[in-house]
Design a protein around this motif. Sequence first.
Motif, PDB file in Angstrom:
ATOM      1  N   MET A 296       0.819  -1.209   0.000  1.00  0.00           N
ATOM      2  CA  MET A 296       0.000   0.000   0.000  1.00  0.00           C
ATOM      3  C   MET A 296       0.853   1.259   0.000  1.00  0.00           C
ATOM      4  O   MET A 296       0.525   2.240  -0.661  1.00  0.00           O
ATOM      5  N   ARG A 297       1.974   1.212   0.701  1.00  0.00           N
ATOM      6  CA  ARG A 297       2.851   2.384   0.732  1.00  0.00           C
ATOM      7  C   ARG A 297       3.452   2.655  -0.645  1.00  0.00           C
ATOM      8  O   ARG A 297       3.443   3.782  -1.125  1.00  0.00           O
ATOM      9  N   VAL A 298       3.966   1.603  -1.291  1.00  0.00           N
ATOM     10  CA  VAL A 298       4.593   1.796  -2.604  1.00  0.00           C
ATOM     11  C   VAL A 298       3.543   2.169  -3.655  1.00  0.00           C
ATOM     12  O   VAL A 298       3.784   3.030  -4.497  1.00  0.00           O
ATOM     13  N   LEU A 299       2.363   1.553  -3.614  1.00  0.00           N
ATOM     14  CA  LEU A 299       1.299   1.936  -4.558  1.00  0.00           C
ATOM     15  C   LEU A 299       0.960   3.413  -4.428  1.00  0.00           C
ATOM     16  O   LEU A 299       0.784   4.111  -5.421  1.00  0.00           O
ATOM     17  N   GLY A 300       0.865   3.883  -3.193  1.00  0.00           N
ATOM     18  CA  GLY A 300       0.540   5.287  -2.960  1.00  0.00           C
ATOM     19  C   GLY A 300       1.603   6.245  -3.452  1.00  0.00           C
ATOM     20  O   GLY A 300       1.315   7.401  -3.752  1.00  0.00           O
ATOM     21  N   ASP A 301       2.831   5.757  -3.572  1.00  0.00           N
ATOM     22  CA  ASP A 301       3.944   6.617  -3.984  1.00  0.00           C
ATOM     23  C   ASP A 301       4.383   6.383  -5.430  1.00  0.00           C
ATOM     24  O   ASP A 301       5.413   6.896  -5.851  1.00  0.00           O
ATOM     25  N   SER A 302       3.610   5.611  -6.191  1.00  0.00           N
ATOM     26  CA  SER A 302       3.996   5.257  -7.569  1.00  0.00           C
ATOM     27  C   SER A 302       2.866   5.584  -8.538  1.00  0.00           C
ATOM     28  O   SER A 302       2.158   4.687  -9.012  1.00  0.00           O
ATOM     29  N   PRO A 303       2.685   6.843  -8.879  1.00  0.00           N
ATOM     30  CA  PRO A 303       1.526   7.245  -9.689  1.00  0.00           C
ATOM     31  C   PRO A 303       1.489   6.679 -11.098  1.00  0.00           C
ATOM     32  O   PRO A 303       0.419   6.599 -11.699  1.00  0.00           O
ATOM     33  N   ASN A 304       2.623   6.255 -11.649  1.00  0.00           N
ATOM     34  CA  ASN A 304       2.666   5.782 -13.036  1.00  0.00           C
ATOM     35  C   ASN A 304       2.801   4.268 -13.168  1.00  0.00           C
ATOM     36  O   ASN A 304       3.069   3.761 -14.256  1.00  0.00           O
ATOM     37  N   LEU A 305       2.591   3.552 -12.083  1.00  0.00           N
ATOM     38  CA  LEU A 305       2.737   2.100 -12.092  1.00  0.00           C
ATOM     39  C   LEU A 305       1.744   1.465 -13.067  1.00  0.00           C
ATOM     40  O   LEU A 305       0.555   1.750 -13.024  1.00  0.00           O
ATOM     41  N   ARG A 306       2.249   0.599 -13.963  1.00  0.00           N
ATOM     42  CA  ARG A 306       1.394  -0.065 -14.954  1.00  0.00           C
ATOM     43  C   ARG A 306       1.256  -1.557 -14.717  1.00  0.00           C
ATOM     44  O   ARG A 306       0.306  -2.175 -15.185  1.00  0.00           O
ATOM     45  N   ALA A 307       2.227  -2.157 -14.019  1.00  0.00           N
ATOM     46  CA  ALA A 307       2.194  -3.613 -13.800  1.00  0.00           C
ATOM     47  C   ALA A 307       2.549  -3.926 -12.354  1.00  0.00           C
ATOM     48  O   ALA A 307       3.548  -3.432 -11.830  1.00  0.00           O
ATOM     49  N   LEU A 308       1.719  -4.777 -11.747  1.00  0.00           N
ATOM     50  CA  LEU A 308       1.927  -5.182 -10.360  1.00  0.00           C
ATOM     51  C   LEU A 308       1.922  -6.704 -10.293  1.00  0.00           C
ATOM     52  O   LEU A 308       1.020  -7.349 -10.837  1.00  0.00           O
TER      53      LEU A 308
END
Length: 180
Positions: free
Chosen positions: A66-78
Motif C-alpha cells: 500500500m505504501r509503494v502503490l501510494g507513492d507510484s503514480p505511473n505504475l502499470r504492472a503489479l
Amino acid sequence: MTKVVDANLVVVNWKLWKKLGSIASFKRLYLCVPSSKDVYTARSVFTSLVHLKICTCETEWVNLLMRVLGDSPNLRALKLDQCHPLRSYEPRPCWNPSWNEPSSVPECLLSNLETFEWVTYEGAEEEIEVLAFVFRSAKYLKKAAINIHSKTNDTDKKLEVIKELFSSSRGSPACVLELR
C-alpha cells in the motif's frame, strides 16, 4: 544511483539498505523486506516506476504494498508472489487485522495499472482483501492473472471466491481474468 533501471532488493540488513540511497529513479523494482518502516524516506514519489513485484513472504507485505502503490503514480504492472517458501515449521506471516483499506485509492490504480498478477495466491484473509481492493479500484486494468496455490483440495472454493470478487467489484469492464 540515478542510472539504475531494474532492481531486485531483498533486505536483511538495514545499514546496507540506507547505503543504497534513492530508489526514486527505478523503472522496475522487486521488493522483499521485513518491514514497511524506513524502507525509503517519507514523501518519496516514484514517478519512473512502471513495474513492481512484491514478495508476500514477510509479515508486513500488505503495508509495504500500500505504501509503494501510494507513492507510484505511473505504475502499470503489479506482481505479487511468495518468492521465498516458508519452511514447514514456520507459520504463514500473520495478517494484521488492524489494517484497513486505504481511505483514498492510490493514483496508479485509478489511472495507470494495466496488468496484475498474483503468482502464489493461497486464499488467505489478507489475500482476499487485497484482491478485492485491486479489482474494485483498478479502473484501467486490462489483464489479471491469478495462480491458485493450494495445499488442500479446496481449490474449487478459492476459484469461486476469485470469480465472485472479480465479477462483483472490478473497476475495469475490459479486464480479462486468467485463472491458473
